[in-house]
Design a protein around this motif. Sequence first.
Motif, PDB file in Angstrom:
ATOM      1  N   ALA A  25     -38.580 -68.942 -49.843  1.00  0.00           N
ATOM      2  CA  ALA A  25     -39.320 -68.087 -49.115  1.00  0.00           C
ATOM      3  C   ALA A  25     -40.631 -67.476 -49.582  1.00  0.00           C
ATOM      4  CB  ALA A  25     -38.467 -66.981 -48.673  1.00  0.00           C
ATOM      5  N   ARG A  26     -40.745 -67.296 -50.767  1.00  0.00           N
ATOM      6  CA  ARG A  26     -41.923 -66.863 -51.513  1.00  0.00           C
ATOM      7  C   ARG A  26     -43.308 -67.754 -51.103  1.00  0.00           C
ATOM      8  NH1 ARG A  26     -39.846 -66.089 -57.452  1.00  0.00           N
ATOM      9  NH2 ARG A  26     -38.988 -68.538 -56.933  1.00  0.00           N
ATOM     10  N   GLU A  27     -42.851 -68.942 -50.556  1.00  0.00           N
ATOM     11  CA  GLU A  27     -43.829 -70.071 -50.256  1.00  0.00           C
ATOM     12  C   GLU A  27     -44.560 -69.734 -49.018  1.00  0.00           C
ATOM     13  OE1 GLU A  27     -42.482 -73.954 -51.132  1.00  0.00           O
ATOM     14  OE2 GLU A  27     -42.067 -73.678 -53.240  1.00  0.00           O
ATOM     15  N   VAL A  28     -43.743 -69.347 -48.286  1.00  0.00           N
ATOM     16  CA  VAL A  28     -43.999 -69.183 -46.944  1.00  0.00           C
ATOM     17  C   VAL A  28     -44.229 -67.787 -46.133  1.00  0.00           C
ATOM     18  CG1 VAL A  28     -42.852 -69.464 -44.277  1.00  0.00           C
ATOM     19  CG2 VAL A  28     -42.888 -71.289 -46.275  1.00  0.00           C
ATOM     20  N   LEU A  29     -43.372 -66.758 -46.602  1.00  0.00           N
ATOM     21  CA  LEU A  29     -43.394 -65.231 -46.214  1.00  0.00           C
ATOM     22  C   LEU A  29     -44.212 -64.473 -46.744  1.00  0.00           C
ATOM     23  CD1 LEU A  29     -41.678 -64.259 -43.966  1.00  0.00           C
ATOM     24  CD2 LEU A  29     -39.921 -63.364 -45.396  1.00  0.00           C
ATOM     25  N   VAL A  30     -45.127 -64.059 -45.755  1.00  0.00           N
ATOM     26  CA  VAL A  30     -46.219 -63.079 -46.534  1.00  0.00           C
ATOM     27  C   VAL A  30     -46.060 -61.611 -45.984  1.00  0.00           C
ATOM     28  CG1 VAL A  30     -48.738 -62.707 -46.519  1.00  0.00           C
ATOM     29  CG2 VAL A  30     -47.912 -65.217 -46.406  1.00  0.00           C
ATOM     30  N   ALA A  41     -49.892 -65.494 -40.867  1.00  0.00           N
ATOM     31  CA  ALA A  41     -49.980 -66.390 -42.162  1.00  0.00           C
ATOM     32  C   ALA A  41     -48.727 -66.946 -42.248  1.00  0.00           C
ATOM     33  CB  ALA A  41     -50.516 -65.367 -43.248  1.00  0.00           C
ATOM     34  N   SER A  42     -47.869 -66.467 -42.211  1.00  0.00           N
ATOM     35  CA  SER A  42     -46.251 -67.062 -42.403  1.00  0.00           C
ATOM     36  C   SER A  42     -45.983 -68.151 -41.715  1.00  0.00           C
ATOM     37  CB  SER A  42     -45.255 -65.897 -42.298  1.00  0.00           C
ATOM     38  OG  SER A  42     -45.496 -64.698 -43.145  1.00  0.00           O
ATOM     39  N   ASN A  43     -46.556 -68.183 -40.354  1.00  0.00           N
ATOM     40  CA  ASN A  43     -46.174 -69.045 -39.331  1.00  0.00           C
ATOM     41  C   ASN A  43     -47.146 -70.357 -39.946  1.00  0.00           C
ATOM     42  OD1 ASN A  43     -44.653 -69.951 -36.965  1.00  0.00           O
ATOM     43  ND2 ASN A  43     -46.810 -70.201 -36.036  1.00  0.00           N
ATOM     44  N   ALA A  44     -48.518 -70.077 -40.233  1.00  0.00           N
ATOM     45  CA  ALA A  44     -49.190 -71.227 -40.820  1.00  0.00           C
ATOM     46  C   ALA A  44     -48.680 -72.070 -42.051  1.00  0.00           C
ATOM     47  CB  ALA A  44     -50.606 -70.763 -41.186  1.00  0.00           C
ATOM     48  N   LYS A  45     -48.041 -71.158 -43.157  1.00  0.00           N
ATOM     49  CA  LYS A  45     -47.179 -71.682 -44.188  1.00  0.00           C
ATOM     50  C   LYS A  45     -46.297 -72.482 -43.777  1.00  0.00           C
ATOM     51  CE  LYS A  45     -49.232 -68.321 -47.585  1.00  0.00           C
ATOM     52  NZ  LYS A  45     -49.608 -69.437 -48.534  1.00  0.00           N
ATOM     53  N   LEU A  46     -45.383 -71.789 -42.874  1.00  0.00           N
ATOM     54  CA  LEU A  46     -44.108 -72.583 -42.374  1.00  0.00           C
ATOM     55  C   LEU A  46     -44.389 -74.003 -41.655  1.00  0.00           C
ATOM     56  CD1 LEU A  46     -41.110 -72.354 -42.122  1.00  0.00           C
ATOM     57  CD2 LEU A  46     -41.213 -71.279 -40.138  1.00  0.00           C
ATOM     58  N   ALA A  66     -40.113 -62.423 -50.710  1.00  0.00           N
ATOM     59  CA  ALA A  66     -41.393 -63.167 -50.108  1.00  0.00           C
ATOM     60  C   ALA A  66     -42.456 -62.937 -51.031  1.00  0.00           C
ATOM     61  CB  ALA A  66     -41.649 -62.114 -48.848  1.00  0.00           C
ATOM     62  N   SER A  67     -43.527 -63.173 -50.570  1.00  0.00           N
ATOM     63  CA  SER A  67     -44.805 -62.870 -51.419  1.00  0.00           C
ATOM     64  C   SER A  67     -46.056 -61.872 -50.731  1.00  0.00           C
ATOM     65  CB  SER A  67     -45.501 -64.319 -51.729  1.00  0.00           C
ATOM     66  OG  SER A  67     -44.432 -65.135 -52.591  1.00  0.00           O
ATOM     67  N   THR A  68     -46.764 -61.226 -51.444  1.00  0.00           N
ATOM     68  CA  THR A  68     -47.786 -60.496 -50.964  1.00  0.00           C
ATOM     69  C   THR A  68     -48.962 -61.641 -50.464  1.00  0.00           C
ATOM     70  OG1 THR A  68     -49.067 -60.463 -52.986  1.00  0.00           O
ATOM     71  CG2 THR A  68     -47.289 -58.889 -52.629  1.00  0.00           C
ATOM     72  N   SER A  81     -32.224 -59.354 -47.034  1.00  0.00           N
ATOM     73  CA  SER A  81     -31.428 -60.543 -46.803  1.00  0.00           C
ATOM     74  C   SER A  81     -31.394 -60.698 -45.153  1.00  0.00           C
ATOM     75  CB  SER A  81     -30.038 -60.862 -47.441  1.00  0.00           C
ATOM     76  OG  SER A  81     -30.483 -60.909 -48.745  1.00  0.00           O
ATOM     77  N   ASP A  82     -30.500 -59.706 -44.385  1.00  0.00           N
ATOM     78  CA  ASP A  82     -30.714 -59.696 -43.132  1.00  0.00           C
ATOM     79  C   ASP A  82     -32.006 -59.741 -42.520  1.00  0.00           C
ATOM     80  OD1 ASP A  82     -27.755 -59.624 -43.668  1.00  0.00           O
ATOM     81  OD2 ASP A  82     -27.456 -57.664 -42.755  1.00  0.00           O
ATOM     82  N   PHE A  83     -32.870 -59.002 -43.054  1.00  0.00           N
ATOM     83  CA  PHE A  83     -34.134 -58.991 -42.219  1.00  0.00           C
ATOM     84  C   PHE A  83     -34.806 -60.154 -42.265  1.00  0.00           C
ATOM     85  CE2 PHE A  83     -38.489 -56.847 -42.705  1.00  0.00           C
ATOM     86  CZ  PHE A  83     -38.766 -56.948 -41.417  1.00  0.00           C
ATOM     87  N   SER A  84     -34.674 -60.923 -43.556  1.00  0.00           N
ATOM     88  CA  SER A  84     -35.134 -62.389 -43.733  1.00  0.00           C
ATOM     89  C   SER A  84     -34.546 -63.171 -42.746  1.00  0.00           C
ATOM     90  CB  SER A  84     -34.537 -63.148 -45.021  1.00  0.00           C
ATOM     91  OG  SER A  84     -35.078 -62.369 -46.135  1.00  0.00           O
ATOM     92  N   ALA A  85     -33.348 -63.119 -42.388  1.00  0.00           N
ATOM     93  CA  ALA A  85     -32.666 -63.970 -41.043  1.00  0.00           C
ATOM     94  C   ALA A  85     -33.345 -63.921 -39.986  1.00  0.00           C
ATOM     95  CB  ALA A  85     -31.335 -63.590 -41.150  1.00  0.00           C
ATOM     96  N   THR A  86     -33.834 -62.671 -39.447  1.00  0.00           N
ATOM     97  CA  THR A  86     -34.169 -62.414 -38.118  1.00  0.00           C
ATOM     98  C   THR A  86     -35.689 -62.696 -38.364  1.00  0.00           C
ATOM     99  OG1 THR A  86     -34.674 -59.939 -38.803  1.00  0.00           O
ATOM    100  CG2 THR A  86     -32.557 -60.710 -37.474  1.00  0.00           C
ATOM    101  N   ILE A  87     -36.532 -62.517 -39.309  1.00  0.00           N
ATOM    102  CA  ILE A  87     -37.856 -63.049 -39.424  1.00  0.00           C
ATOM    103  C   ILE A  87     -37.742 -64.487 -39.417  1.00  0.00           C
ATOM    104  CG2 ILE A  87     -39.790 -63.247 -41.059  1.00  0.00           C
ATOM    105  CD1 ILE A  87     -39.088 -60.586 -42.428  1.00  0.00           C
ATOM    106  N   PHE A  88     -37.160 -65.103 -39.965  1.00  0.00           N
ATOM    107  CA  PHE A  88     -37.318 -66.787 -39.700  1.00  0.00           C
ATOM    108  C   PHE A  88     -37.026 -66.984 -38.534  1.00  0.00           C
ATOM    109  CE2 PHE A  88     -37.872 -66.737 -44.314  1.00  0.00           C
ATOM    110  CZ  PHE A  88     -38.968 -67.774 -44.547  1.00  0.00           C
ATOM    111  N   GLY A  89     -35.844 -66.402 -37.803  1.00  0.00           N
ATOM    112  CA  GLY A  89     -35.459 -66.809 -36.629  1.00  0.00           C
ATOM    113  C   GLY A  89     -36.511 -66.607 -35.598  1.00  0.00           C
ATOM    114  N   ALA A  90     -37.564 -65.631 -35.790  1.00  0.00           N
ATOM    115  CA  ALA A  90     -38.715 -65.376 -35.044  1.00  0.00           C
ATOM    116  C   ALA A  90     -39.706 -66.440 -35.135  1.00  0.00           C
ATOM    117  CB  ALA A  90     -39.168 -64.046 -35.279  1.00  0.00           C
ATOM    118  N   LEU A  91     -39.794 -66.700 -36.632  1.00  0.00           N
ATOM    119  CA  LEU A  91     -40.893 -67.797 -36.879  1.00  0.00           C
ATOM    120  C   LEU A  91     -40.469 -69.080 -36.206  1.00  0.00           C
ATOM    121  CD1 LEU A  91     -41.583 -66.975 -40.705  1.00  0.00           C
ATOM    122  CD2 LEU A  91     -43.170 -66.747 -38.648  1.00  0.00           C
TER     123      LEU A  91
END
Length: 211
Positions: A25-30, A41-46, A66-68, A81-91
């Motif tokens: 996720a550090r490669e994608v999530l900003v 930015a996260s969507n573009a990286k994904l 994630a990454s800055t 971890s739960d937050f990650s799941a819903t973030i990627f669910g949205a992406l």
Amino acid sequence: GELWLAQMFAGRAKQQGANAEFLDAREVLVVEEDDEINYEASNAKLDQWYAERPGTDVAVITGFIASTPEGIPTTLKRNGSDFSATIFGALLRAKTVTIWTDVDGVYSADPRKVNEAVVLESLSYEEAWEMSYFGANVLHPRTTQPAMQYNTPVKIRNFFNLDAPGTTIRTRGVCVGPHCKDIEEQFVKGFATIDDVAMINVEGTGMIGVP
């Protein structure tokens, strides 16, 4: 732990014949300085990640990290971890997000204190927020925010009891059965308590007019 487990899971899925890939996720999530997710930015990286891995059917993604914007590794902090799941669910515009835990779902009260507590079939986002705020062990309110953007249902399931249907959290809840009512007309669904809290009331003539 997140990194090792995700890589092991992806490797095992490949052994089983799935077109699976490990996604750090550090490669994608900003994440910005104010801890807000930069979805653009996260969507573009994904999109770029998937473009470099055509044919991927299953992405095994790390949670919590994630990454800055500068590419420095960071975390999503509490309930990350739960937050990650819903973030990627949205992406990914997921149809649903399932949070696997060790309980059968969200209870109407703390089963350790109330023997008659039952698993709630459904909750609205607002109901989940209120129960969490007042002490119930429900998803952190921040966790539901990405799901709300696209009205993505969030299911709470028990990994150790797959027969349990769990609890579904979504806009206005889930109406089932003849007792179904609009969210504004529903009866009380649950009780929550906060332990070890005291209220002190100070009185006296010198306190008149002081809030």
